[in-house]
Design a protein around this motif. Structure first.
Motif, short mmCIF file in Angstrom:
data_model
loop_
_atom_site.label_atom_id
_atom_site.label_comp_id
_atom_site.label_asym_id
_atom_site.label_seq_id
_atom_site.Cartn_x
_atom_site.Cartn_y
_atom_site.Cartn_z
N ASP A 182 0.85 -1.20 0.00
CA ASP A 182 0.00 0.00 0.00
C ASP A 182 0.88 1.25 0.00
OD1 ASP A 182 -2.52 1.28 0.09
OD2 ASP A 182 -2.28 1.69 2.22
N THR A 183 0.35 2.32 -0.56
CA THR A 183 1.02 3.63 -0.51
C THR A 183 -0.05 4.65 -0.10
OG1 THR A 183 0.41 4.16 -2.78
CG2 THR A 183 2.52 3.03 -2.46
N PRO A 184 0.34 5.85 0.32
CA PRO A 184 -0.68 6.86 0.62
C PRO A 184 -1.62 7.10 -0.56
CG PRO A 184 1.43 7.56 1.48
CD PRO A 184 1.70 6.31 0.69
N LEU A 185 -1.07 7.10 -1.76
CA LEU A 185 -1.89 7.33 -2.94
C LEU A 185 -2.91 6.20 -3.13
CD1 LEU A 185 -2.09 9.47 -5.11
CD2 LEU A 185 -0.57 8.09 -6.54
N SER A 186 -2.46 4.98 -2.88
CA SER A 186 -3.34 3.82 -3.02
C SER A 186 -4.45 3.84 -1.95
CB SER A 186 -2.49 2.55 -2.92
OG SER A 186 -3.29 1.44 -2.77
N SER A 187 -4.08 4.25 -0.73
CA SER A 187 -5.10 4.36 0.33
C SER A 187 -6.13 5.41 -0.03
CB SER A 187 -4.45 4.75 1.67
OG SER A 187 -3.92 3.64 2.30
#
Ligand code: SF4
Length: 349
Positions: free
Chosen positions: A166-171
């Motif tokens: 996960d990445t912040p963008l994906s979250s």
């Protein structure tokens, strides 16, 4: 009037799945702790006696309700039917996995008094779901949300920022997908490394690094703000300490017993600090329900403002909306709104 919720934790009940973050395999003996009919009725009666005029609802949390054998689901719901018919309880809510939702199941649950279903969506990124061993896809989560809404029930989603891959963008993209799917509420649980889990093994050999407290607060702040702007209620941020979590079981990750309060008070700190300058004493007026968010946990917002040379006092003002603040500097007052005057970029996380 806010309902009183009588909670029944049905635990993992021999779940066959292998989510990397879940410690169900270390909780042997989970099967067999389902509440009996007598226990259900006694607990509801106890809670009803102190509910006053507030409506009472029953919630089955902590497991995948619709993954239980149908007979067991029926046994749990049967004692509630006379209470629903007499109006002694208003509704039933439960949590489950997205891949155990379909028309037949939801129709049957609706007939049995269920009015709200909360789904363990966790992410809408298939790579994240796969790396976390969830065993379902994002498309299944979206289909489940759609199915529940089609039947006129309320649907909630759980989101777990910080899962493997996960990445912040994906979250943020997952949150946007949940909003677009029409979720009625959301809970945000930053991923924790819990003793005995697959994630604990990966963490021990350096194959997985969770969000730490500061990273988690920073990302949750952005997610909360985004959800608020979209009008999606965030009903919980962070797992509860009474869920068997403590300094021994939580090996790493963004965990704090008051995580939700830390996150929401950070929003108000950001709003204030963007509009005050060093050296100016200010008076901040806020809705009474937001007083502790504006002041911050253990007055941390006021302390941090003081460190920046801003002496602030906070006064409750009933005429303000919950998202509004009035900042008075010398003879002038300025009104700000958390939803329209505060902006975050994903790069800040
Ligand atoms: S988190 Fe995953 S492994 Fe744990 S109980 Fe839920 S579905 Fe089963």
């Amino acid at each position: 009037m806010k309902p009183v919720t009588v909670p029944f934790f049905i635990s993992h009940q021999g779940c066959p799945h292998t989510c990397a973050f879940c410690d169900q395999r270390t909780i042997s003996g989970a099967v067999g702790i389902l509440p009996t009919k007598e226990e259900i009725l006694t607990k509801i009666a106890g809670w009803r006696s102190t509910a006053g005029l507030r409506p009472v609802e029953v919630a089955f949390f902590g497991g995948s309700f619709t993954a239980l054998p149908r007979e067991i689901q029926a046994e749990l719901l049967a004692p509630l039917q006379p209470l629903l018919a007499d109006g002694e309880i208003a509704a039933v809510r439960l949590s489950t996995r997205p891949d155990y939702i379909d028309d037949k199941r939801v129709e049957w649950l609706k007939k049995s008094g269920v009015r709200s279903i909360e789904l363990g969506v966790q992410s809408l990124d298939d790579a994240v779901l796969k790396a976390s061993g969830r065993g379902h896809t994002a498309a299944q989560s979206l289909a489940a949300m759609h199915c529940i809404k089609q039947h006129g029930l309320s649907v909630g989603a759980q989101l777990m920022p910080g899962l493997p891959c996960d990445t912040p963008l994906s979250s943020l993209a997952s949150l946007e997908g949940i909003i677009a799917a029409g979720a009625d509420f959301i809970r945000i649980y930053p991923t924790l490394v819990i003793r005995g889990t697959e994630l604990a093994k990966r963490h021990a050999v350096g194959d997985y690094l969770p969000l730490d407290l500061e990273q988690g607060v920073s990302l949750c702040k952005l997610l909360l703000h985004h959800a608020m702007q979209a009008g999606l209620p965030v009903i919980r941020i962070g797992l509860q300490a009474d869920d068997g979590l403590n300094a021994d079981t939580v090996l790493a990750g963004c965990w704090h017993p008051s995580l939700g309060q830390i996150v929401s008070s950070r929003l108000y700190f950001d709003l204030v600090s963007r509009f005050v300058s060093q050296g100016e004493p200010v008076t901040i007026f806020c809705h009474p329900a937001r007083l502790s968010d504006v002041v911050g946990q253990k007055k941390c917002n006021l302390r941090q403002l003081a460190e920046r040379g801003v002496l602030a006092r906070v006064i409750p003002e009933v005429s303000l909306e919950k998202e509004e603040l009035v900042i008075k500097k010398e003879a002038q007052s300025f009104k700000y709104n958390l939803l329209t005057d505060l902006h975050y970029s994903i790069d800040e996380v």
